[in-house]
Write a protein that holds these residues in place. Structure first.
Motif, PDB file in Angstrom:
ATOM      1  N   VAL A 257       0.841  -1.206   0.000  1.00  0.00           N
ATOM      2  CA  VAL A 257       0.000   0.000   0.000  1.00  0.00           C
ATOM      3  C   VAL A 257       0.871   1.248   0.000  1.00  0.00           C
ATOM      4  CG1 VAL A 257      -1.658   1.333   1.352  1.00  0.00           C
ATOM      5  CG2 VAL A 257      -1.968  -1.133   1.092  1.00  0.00           C
ATOM      6  N   LEU A 258       1.927   1.221   0.812  1.00  0.00           N
ATOM      7  CA  LEU A 258       2.847   2.362   0.853  1.00  0.00           C
ATOM      8  C   LEU A 258       3.519   2.561  -0.506  1.00  0.00           C
ATOM      9  CD1 LEU A 258       4.311   4.544   2.488  1.00  0.00           C
ATOM     10  CD2 LEU A 258       5.995   2.815   3.154  1.00  0.00           C
ATOM     11  N   ALA A 259       3.871   1.456  -1.160  1.00  0.00           N
ATOM     12  CA  ALA A 259       4.517   1.563  -2.472  1.00  0.00           C
ATOM     13  C   ALA A 259       3.564   2.188  -3.496  1.00  0.00           C
ATOM     14  CB  ALA A 259       4.973   0.180  -2.947  1.00  0.00           C
ATOM     15  N   TRP A 260       2.282   1.774  -3.475  1.00  0.00           N
ATOM     16  CA  TRP A 260       1.308   2.393  -4.383  1.00  0.00           C
ATOM     17  C   TRP A 260       1.127   3.873  -4.062  1.00  0.00           C
ATOM     18  CZ3 TRP A 260       0.561   0.372  -8.749  1.00  0.00           C
ATOM     19  CH2 TRP A 260       0.420  -1.005  -8.932  1.00  0.00           C
ATOM     20  N   PHE A 261       1.207   4.216  -2.766  1.00  0.00           N
ATOM     21  CA  PHE A 261       1.117   5.621  -2.377  1.00  0.00           C
ATOM     22  C   PHE A 261       2.301   6.405  -2.938  1.00  0.00           C
ATOM     23  CE2 PHE A 261       1.715   9.032   0.892  1.00  0.00           C
ATOM     24  CZ  PHE A 261       0.559   9.743   0.587  1.00  0.00           C
ATOM     25  N   VAL A 262       3.479   5.764  -2.955  1.00  0.00           N
ATOM     26  CA  VAL A 262       4.655   6.397  -3.552  1.00  0.00           C
ATOM     27  C   VAL A 262       4.437   6.635  -5.043  1.00  0.00           C
ATOM     28  CG1 VAL A 262       7.100   6.052  -4.117  1.00  0.00           C
ATOM     29  CG2 VAL A 262       6.262   5.508  -1.834  1.00  0.00           C
ATOM     30  N   VAL A 263       3.788   5.676  -5.722  1.00  0.00           N
ATOM     31  CA  VAL A 263       3.471   5.862  -7.142  1.00  0.00           C
ATOM     32  C   VAL A 263       2.619   7.112  -7.335  1.00  0.00           C
ATOM     33  CG1 VAL A 263       2.220   4.890  -9.112  1.00  0.00           C
ATOM     34  CG2 VAL A 263       3.686   3.420  -7.726  1.00  0.00           C
ATOM     35  N   VAL A 264       1.612   7.274  -6.472  1.00  0.00           N
ATOM     36  CA  VAL A 264       0.743   8.448  -6.569  1.00  0.00           C
ATOM     37  C   VAL A 264       1.536   9.724  -6.320  1.00  0.00           C
ATOM     38  CG1 VAL A 264      -1.264   9.597  -5.573  1.00  0.00           C
ATOM     39  CG2 VAL A 264      -1.301   7.120  -5.906  1.00  0.00           C
ATOM     40  N   LEU A 265       2.408   9.699  -5.299  1.00  0.00           N
ATOM     41  CA  LEU A 265       3.201  10.887  -4.984  1.00  0.00           C
ATOM     42  C   LEU A 265       4.148  11.242  -6.135  1.00  0.00           C
ATOM     43  CD1 LEU A 265       4.175  10.405  -1.220  1.00  0.00           C
ATOM     44  CD2 LEU A 265       2.471  11.954  -2.180  1.00  0.00           C
ATOM     45  N   VAL A 266       4.788  10.214  -6.696  1.00  0.00           N
ATOM     46  CA  VAL A 266       5.702  10.455  -7.810  1.00  0.00           C
ATOM     47  C   VAL A 266       4.940  11.015  -9.006  1.00  0.00           C
ATOM     48  CG1 VAL A 266       7.190   9.325  -9.505  1.00  0.00           C
ATOM     49  CG2 VAL A 266       7.415   8.766  -7.092  1.00  0.00           C
ATOM     50  N   SER A 267       3.762  10.459  -9.255  1.00  0.00           N
ATOM     51  CA  SER A 267       2.949  10.960 -10.365  1.00  0.00           C
ATOM     52  C   SER A 267       2.534  12.404 -10.129  1.00  0.00           C
ATOM     53  CB  SER A 267       1.716  10.074 -10.537  1.00  0.00           C
ATOM     54  OG  SER A 267       2.085   8.725 -10.756  1.00  0.00           O
ATOM     55  N   ALA A 268       2.140  12.726  -8.894  1.00  0.00           N
ATOM     56  CA  ALA A 268       1.753  14.097  -8.574  1.00  0.00           C
ATOM     57  C   ALA A 268       2.930  15.050  -8.744  1.00  0.00           C
ATOM     58  CB  ALA A 268       1.212  14.169  -7.145  1.00  0.00           C
ATOM     59  N   ALA A 269       4.108  14.604  -8.272  1.00  0.00           N
ATOM     60  CA  ALA A 269       5.296  15.434  -8.455  1.00  0.00           C
ATOM     61  C   ALA A 269       5.593  15.639  -9.939  1.00  0.00           C
ATOM     62  CB  ALA A 269       6.497  14.788  -7.764  1.00  0.00           C
ATOM     63  N   GLY A 270       5.372  14.574 -10.725  1.00  0.00           N
ATOM     64  CA  GLY A 270       5.579  14.690 -12.163  1.00  0.00           C
ATOM     65  C   GLY A 270       4.617  15.667 -12.811  1.00  0.00           C
ATOM     66  N   VAL A 271       3.371  15.694 -12.326  1.00  0.00           N
ATOM     67  CA  VAL A 271       2.387  16.643 -12.858  1.00  0.00           C
ATOM     68  C   VAL A 271       2.854  18.074 -12.596  1.00  0.00           C
ATOM     69  CG1 VAL A 271       0.059  17.540 -12.581  1.00  0.00           C
ATOM     70  CG2 VAL A 271       0.423  15.081 -12.719  1.00  0.00           C
ATOM     71  N   PHE A 272       3.320  18.356 -11.380  1.00  0.00           N
ATOM     72  CA  PHE A 272       3.783  19.699 -11.055  1.00  0.00           C
ATOM     73  C   PHE A 272       5.030  20.067 -11.852  1.00  0.00           C
ATOM     74  CE2 PHE A 272       1.283  18.957  -7.131  1.00  0.00           C
ATOM     75  CZ  PHE A 272       0.473  20.082  -7.204  1.00  0.00           C
ATOM     76  N   ALA A 273       5.919  19.073 -12.036  1.00  0.00           N
ATOM     77  CA  ALA A 273       7.097  19.336 -12.869  1.00  0.00           C
ATOM     78  C   ALA A 273       6.685  19.631 -14.309  1.00  0.00           C
ATOM     79  CB  ALA A 273       8.047  18.146 -12.817  1.00  0.00           C
ATOM     80  N   GLY A 274       5.701  18.857 -14.794  1.00  0.00           N
ATOM     81  CA  GLY A 274       5.204  19.101 -16.145  1.00  0.00           C
ATOM     82  C   GLY A 274       4.548  20.459 -16.276  1.00  0.00           C
ATOM     83  N   LEU A 275       3.792  20.844 -15.242  1.00  0.00           N
ATOM     84  CA  LEU A 275       3.170  22.168 -15.255  1.00  0.00           C
ATOM     85  C   LEU A 275       4.231  23.259 -15.331  1.00  0.00           C
ATOM     86  CD1 LEU A 275       0.347  21.758 -12.566  1.00  0.00           C
ATOM     87  CD2 LEU A 275       0.034  22.182 -15.007  1.00  0.00           C
TER      88      LEU A 275
END
Length: 384
Positions: A257-275
């Motif tokens: 569950v923590l690993a999937w949460f990391v996936v979400v966090l990494v994806s969110a960070a990627g969205v902000f980097a993309g923005l």
């Protein structure tokens, strides 16, 4: 009317440095997603292939899921075979494997090493552990061991230190490596196996950790469980091996569950980097966007073209990361508390990684494009 497809493609080529930086940023984010998802899939795969439907494990009721903490009497295998007729028996050999299993400090010949998993076994063990195959060398004799293909990873040592002919040191003795084995990705691959009698002597123990039994067709683990419940003096419990590793799946559920949460966090960070990258890209094209509107192109058409550029970059970054993950990450061994396992970049990991990449392309391009299109055309044409 939409802008030509070639327009968005040419725009990417007009700004090679900015395009390359954006591509690297998106590829890095997607690569992190591949690493985390590959970790999750590798852990799940290792636990799912470790169990055998026809094998029952008997160990101490006080050890719960930690078999390395189990201690049962040495006479337990004889009691089980005498009280239960459902064990496979061929050519006079009963398919029962008494084992001593524990974690201990292991040193390699160069003085390196760490906490290793050692299992004392008998000649009947391969009859029960049917996934284990000796791929190199010989079965261990006196003072010898065989090592799983991931044992070096578990110890944090180079593979050369676990080659045949090298020596290991644990429990105050030196052991020669006589062979190497594989188990189809099962948890055994991170272990070191030696003769049961030698291991008992080295550890000054005469007890066992567990007994593994291969059941014949039509036999039920319930009969073994009933025996363990009736013999309360032995303090035993019996469980089908697949059920045991299924319980480990539940034990490691918080980690997954923590690993999937990391996936979400990494994806969110990627969205902000993309923005951030897309805002910078669009900010330098305000006059271009206003000119397109003055020429008669609707805002929707320009918006689609800007999203197209983001998706093209994201798709290229996803493909680049996917190629690197398949060639370099897939099968890479990593250490874990249960031993070691290989990262698994399978179809699920590819779909999740590429989906995250394409999502970054859309979400990263949409807000800055909408903001640029909201400005007045006349004001934007005067922008520097």
């Amino acid at each position: 009317m939409l802008l030509p497809w070639e327009y968005g493609v040419r725009n990417l080529a007009r700004r090679p440095v900015r395009t390359a930086l954006t591509l690297v940023a998106l590829a890095t984010v997607v690569m992190l997603v591949f690493v985390v998802v590959g970790f999750i899939r590798g852990l799940e795969q290792s636990l799912s292939v470790s169990g055998d439907e026809d094998v029952v494990l008997v160990y101490s009721v006080n050890s719960e899921e930690n078999i390395e903490n189990s201690s049962i009497e040495a006479r337990t295998p004889a009691l089980l075979t005498a009280s239960f007729d459902g064990v496979v028996k061929r050519f006079g050999v009963t398919h029962v494997s008494p084992e001593l299993y524990l974690g201990t400090r292991v040193k390699t010949v160069n003085g390196e090493g760490g906490l290793g998993l050692v299992r004392g076994v008998k000649l009947t063990t391969p009859l029960v552990r049917r996934s284990v195959k000796l791929v190199e060398g010989d079965w261990p004799g006196d003072g010898e061991v065989i090592v799983g293909r991931l044992a070096a990873t578990k110890l944090g040592s180079p593979d050369e230190a676990m080659a045949i002919g090298q020596q290991l040191e644990f429990e105050g003795r030196s052991w020669n490596i006589s062979g190497r084995f594989a188990a189809g990705g099962a948890a055994y691959e991170s272990e070191i196996w030696c003769k049961l009698e030698d291991f008992q002597t080295a550890t000054k123990r005469q007890d066992l950790s567990l007994v593994a039994m291969l059941l014949s067709p039509g036999s039920s683990p319930a009969e073994v469980e009933l025996f363990c419940k009736e013999r309360t003096d032995l303090e035993l419990r019996a469980i089908r091996e697949t059920d045991y590793y299924a319980s480990l799946q539940q034990h490691y559920k918080p980690v997954r569950v923590l690993a999937w949460f990391v996936v979400v966090l990494v994806s969110a960070a990627g969205v902000f980097a993309g923005l951030n990258m897309m805002y910078g890209a669009v900010a330098g094209r305000i006059r271009e966007i206003a000119t397109l509107q003055a020429l008669g192109f609707r805002r929707r058409a320009i918006l689609v073209s800007l999203i197209q550029e983001g998706v093209l970059l994201a798709a290229a970054g996803s493909l680049l990361s996917g190629a690197i993950a398949l060639t370099m990450l897939n099968g890479m061994a990593v250490r874990f508390t249960m031993g070691a396992f290989a990262l698994r970049i399978d179809s699920v990991a590819i779909v999740i990684g590429c989906s995250v990449g394409l999502l970054l392309g859309v979400l990263g391009a949409l807000p800055p494009a909408l903001k640029a299109l909201q400005a007045e055309v006349a004001t934007s044409l005067k922008a520097v």
